[in-house]
Design a protein around this motif. Sequence first.
Motif, PDB file in Angstrom:
ATOM      1  N   ILE A 143     -34.677  43.948  -9.770  1.00 48.89           N
ATOM      2  CA  ILE A 143     -33.327  43.543 -10.160  1.00 48.89           C
ATOM      3  C   ILE A 143     -33.387  42.228 -10.931  1.00 48.89           C
ATOM      4  CG2 ILE A 143     -30.989  43.065  -9.361  1.00 48.89           C
ATOM      5  CD1 ILE A 143     -31.923  45.844  -8.600  1.00 48.89           C
ATOM      6  N   ARG A 144     -32.727  42.184 -12.075  1.00 51.74           N
ATOM      7  CA  ARG A 144     -32.613  40.951 -12.841  1.00 51.74           C
ATOM      8  C   ARG A 144     -31.147  40.511 -12.844  1.00 51.74           C
ATOM      9  NH1 ARG A 144     -36.045  38.743 -16.597  1.00 51.74           N
ATOM     10  NH2 ARG A 144     -37.246  40.680 -16.683  1.00 51.74           N
ATOM     11  N   PHE A 145     -30.889  39.251 -12.554  1.00 51.40           N
ATOM     12  CA  PHE A 145     -29.532  38.706 -12.551  1.00 51.40           C
ATOM     13  C   PHE A 145     -29.267  37.985 -13.876  1.00 51.40           C
ATOM     14  CE2 PHE A 145     -30.786  39.064  -8.140  1.00 51.40           C
ATOM     15  CZ  PHE A 145     -29.655  39.604  -7.536  1.00 51.40           C
ATOM     16  N   THR A 146     -28.111  38.282 -14.481  1.00 49.03           N
ATOM     17  CA  THR A 146     -27.724  37.661 -15.753  1.00 49.03           C
ATOM     18  C   THR A 146     -26.385  36.956 -15.595  1.00 49.03           C
ATOM     19  OG1 THR A 146     -28.924  39.299 -17.063  1.00 49.03           O
ATOM     20  CG2 THR A 146     -27.183  38.081 -18.176  1.00 49.03           C
ATOM     21  N   ASN A 147     -26.346  35.685 -15.959  1.00 51.94           N
ATOM     22  CA  ASN A 147     -25.136  34.870 -15.818  1.00 51.94           C
ATOM     23  C   ASN A 147     -24.390  34.807 -17.156  1.00 51.94           C
ATOM     24  OD1 ASN A 147     -23.145  33.066 -15.201  1.00 51.94           O
ATOM     25  ND2 ASN A 147     -24.499  31.323 -14.799  1.00 51.94           N
ATOM     26  N   ARG A 148     -23.237  35.448 -17.203  1.00 52.17           N
ATOM     27  CA  ARG A 148     -22.420  35.402 -18.417  1.00 52.17           C
ATOM     28  C   ARG A 148     -21.268  34.403 -18.309  1.00 52.17           C
ATOM     29  NH1 ARG A 148     -22.071  41.840 -20.128  1.00 52.17           N
ATOM     30  NH2 ARG A 148     -24.322  42.089 -20.536  1.00 52.17           N
ATOM     31  N   ASP A 149     -21.213  33.697 -17.205  1.00 46.97           N
ATOM     32  CA  ASP A 149     -20.202  32.650 -17.054  1.00 46.97           C
ATOM     33  C   ASP A 149     -20.675  31.359 -17.733  1.00 46.97           C
ATOM     34  OD1 ASP A 149     -18.384  34.188 -15.694  1.00 46.97           O
ATOM     35  OD2 ASP A 149     -19.123  33.624 -13.700  1.00 46.97           O
ATOM     36  N   LYS A 150     -19.747  30.444 -17.885  1.00 43.49           N
ATOM     37  CA  LYS A 150     -20.062  29.152 -18.507  1.00 43.49           C
ATOM     38  C   LYS A 150     -20.300  28.071 -17.457  1.00 43.49           C
ATOM     39  CE  LYS A 150     -17.562  30.167 -22.763  1.00 43.49           C
ATOM     40  NZ  LYS A 150     -16.492  29.733 -23.706  1.00 43.49           N
ATOM     41  N   VAL A 151     -20.596  28.516 -16.244  1.00 44.90           N
ATOM     42  CA  VAL A 151     -20.869  27.586 -15.149  1.00 44.90           C
ATOM     43  C   VAL A 151     -22.157  27.983 -14.455  1.00 44.90           C
ATOM     44  CG1 VAL A 151     -18.437  27.050 -14.758  1.00 44.90           C
ATOM     45  CG2 VAL A 151     -19.498  28.958 -13.524  1.00 44.90           C
ATOM     46  N   LEU A 152     -22.722  27.037 -13.706  1.00 42.79           N
ATOM     47  CA  LEU A 152     -23.928  27.293 -12.928  1.00 42.79           C
ATOM     48  C   LEU A 152     -23.603  28.126 -11.691  1.00 42.79           C
ATOM     49  CD1 LEU A 152     -26.966  26.532 -12.270  1.00 42.79           C
ATOM     50  CD2 LEU A 152     -26.011  24.623 -10.952  1.00 42.79           C
ATOM     51  N   HIS A 153     -24.480  29.079 -11.379  1.00 39.73           N
ATOM     52  CA  HIS A 153     -24.359  29.839 -10.134  1.00 39.73           C
ATOM     53  C   HIS A 153     -25.653  29.684  -9.338  1.00 39.73           C
ATOM     54  CE1 HIS A 153     -20.535  31.763 -10.876  1.00 39.73           C
ATOM     55  NE2 HIS A 153     -20.934  32.193 -12.068  1.00 39.73           N
ATOM     56  N   HIS A 154     -25.503  29.657  -8.023  1.00 38.19           N
ATOM     57  CA  HIS A 154     -26.660  29.591  -7.131  1.00 38.19           C
ATOM     58  C   HIS A 154     -26.650  30.877  -6.291  1.00 38.19           C
ATOM     59  CE1 HIS A 154     -29.109  27.171  -3.931  1.00 38.19           C
ATOM     60  NE2 HIS A 154     -29.693  28.306  -4.292  1.00 38.19           N
ATOM     61  N   ILE A 155     -27.383  31.880  -6.775  1.00 38.12           N
ATOM     62  CA  ILE A 155     -27.394  33.200  -6.137  1.00 38.12           C
ATOM     63  C   ILE A 155     -28.348  33.171  -4.948  1.00 38.12           C
ATOM     64  CG2 ILE A 155     -27.725  35.668  -6.486  1.00 38.12           C
ATOM     65  CD1 ILE A 155     -25.505  34.255  -8.174  1.00 38.12           C
ATOM     66  N   TYR A 156     -27.885  33.677  -3.816  1.00 34.77           N
ATOM     67  CA  TYR A 156     -28.751  33.683  -2.637  1.00 34.77           C
ATOM     68  C   TYR A 156     -28.447  34.875  -1.743  1.00 34.77           C
ATOM     69  CZ  TYR A 156     -25.035  32.199   0.621  1.00 34.77           C
ATOM     70  OH  TYR A 156     -23.913  32.151   1.403  1.00 34.77           O
ATOM     71  N   SER A 157     -29.406  35.193  -0.890  1.00 31.78           N
ATOM     72  CA  SER A 157     -29.230  36.181   0.172  1.00 31.78           C
ATOM     73  C   SER A 157     -30.156  35.803   1.316  1.00 31.78           C
ATOM     74  CB  SER A 157     -29.557  37.592  -0.302  1.00 31.78           C
ATOM     75  OG  SER A 157     -29.472  38.501   0.790  1.00 31.78           O
ATOM     76  N   ILE A 158     -29.642  35.911   2.524  1.00 35.09           N
ATOM     77  CA  ILE A 158     -30.471  35.684   3.711  1.00 35.09           C
ATOM     78  C   ILE A 158     -30.610  36.997   4.497  1.00 35.09           C
ATOM     79  CG2 ILE A 158     -30.031  33.213   3.911  1.00 35.09           C
ATOM     80  CD1 ILE A 158     -27.804  33.829   5.872  1.00 35.09           C
ATOM     81  N   SER A 159     -30.422  38.112   3.798  1.00 36.23           N
ATOM     82  CA  SER A 159     -30.508  39.428   4.445  1.00 36.23           C
ATOM     83  C   SER A 159     -31.942  39.726   4.854  1.00 36.23           C
ATOM     84  CB  SER A 159     -30.001  40.506   3.498  1.00 36.23           C
ATOM     85  OG  SER A 159     -28.677  40.256   3.111  1.00 36.23           O
ATOM     86  N   GLU A 160     -32.080  40.512   5.917  1.00 38.59           N
ATOM     87  CA  GLU A 160     -33.409  40.877   6.402  1.00 38.59           C
ATOM     88  C   GLU A 160     -34.178  41.688   5.370  1.00 38.59           C
ATOM     89  OE1 GLU A 160     -35.419  43.406  10.106  1.00 38.59           O
ATOM     90  OE2 GLU A 160     -33.287  42.884  10.154  1.00 38.59           O
ATOM     91  N   ALA A 161     -33.465  42.515   4.595  1.00 39.05           N
ATOM     92  CA  ALA A 161     -34.136  43.362   3.614  1.00 39.05           C
ATOM     93  C   ALA A 161     -34.700  42.570   2.439  1.00 39.05           C
ATOM     94  CB  ALA A 161     -33.177  44.432   3.105  1.00 39.05           C
TER      95      ALA A 161
END
Length: 247
Positions: free
Chosen positions: A110-128
């Motif tokens: 999976i590749r994440f692409t940010n099209r917003d004009k702000v910074l995002h901090h993508i995270y997950s703490i899921s077991e998977a």
Amino acid sequence: MMCRHTLSVANRIFNAAAAVVIGVVLLLASGCPKSPAHKTAAKEGPVRTSMTLLVTVRDERGNPLKDALVYWVHKEPKEHTAPTRQKAVVVIAKSAFHPFVLPAPLGTSIRFTNRDKVLHHIYSISEAKAIDILLNKGASSAPVRLNKAGIVVLGCAIHDRMVGYLYAMEYKHFSLTGAEGTAELAGLPFRAVDIRLWHPSMTTSSEEITKRVSPSPDGRVGVDFVVSLQGTAGHESSPHKSPAVQR
């Protein structure tokens, strides 16, 4: 004269006998019943080996439910998906994940692409899958490989209301409902099977519904699910929870 008369009588007797024999043969031919095996083969037609499920998912109010994941759950190892090298993209736009729910076979990157004009901090703490990505405006992340089956709840450490879902699938046959609340599962074996449904807004986000489905003569079976959602049927309204809460 006597000989001629005798021959004439003999010819008439022969012709009459021949006519009787021919009549009997025609009668037997026309009245002879077909063998049971012939009848059975004509009636049964080709043997079916697979079936297609036409799934409809609605909430308790009768509204079609989008983003419901339906899949065939089974014990046969040969029907589990082998690790894949497929690729997929999750786009972040207007502070939301698109798609909201993304089912993908094990091994998908999976590749994440940010099209917003702000910074995002993508995270997950899921077991998977654990994820921790700082994503500048207009930027794309390095590929994130789904190497363990299960639900991955996505969030943004900066924008807490941002929630999305990845579902790493260990099974080959799965589908996601669209805006009409429908999905199709094709190529399933022609026998009774267990179909499972999951949706992130179910009253308990980890809950799943399973139905036993039997084949129909034409190989196409309609399956209906009714799902109780958060905020309906007496439940308090609740937005999608952040990954930290859903852990």
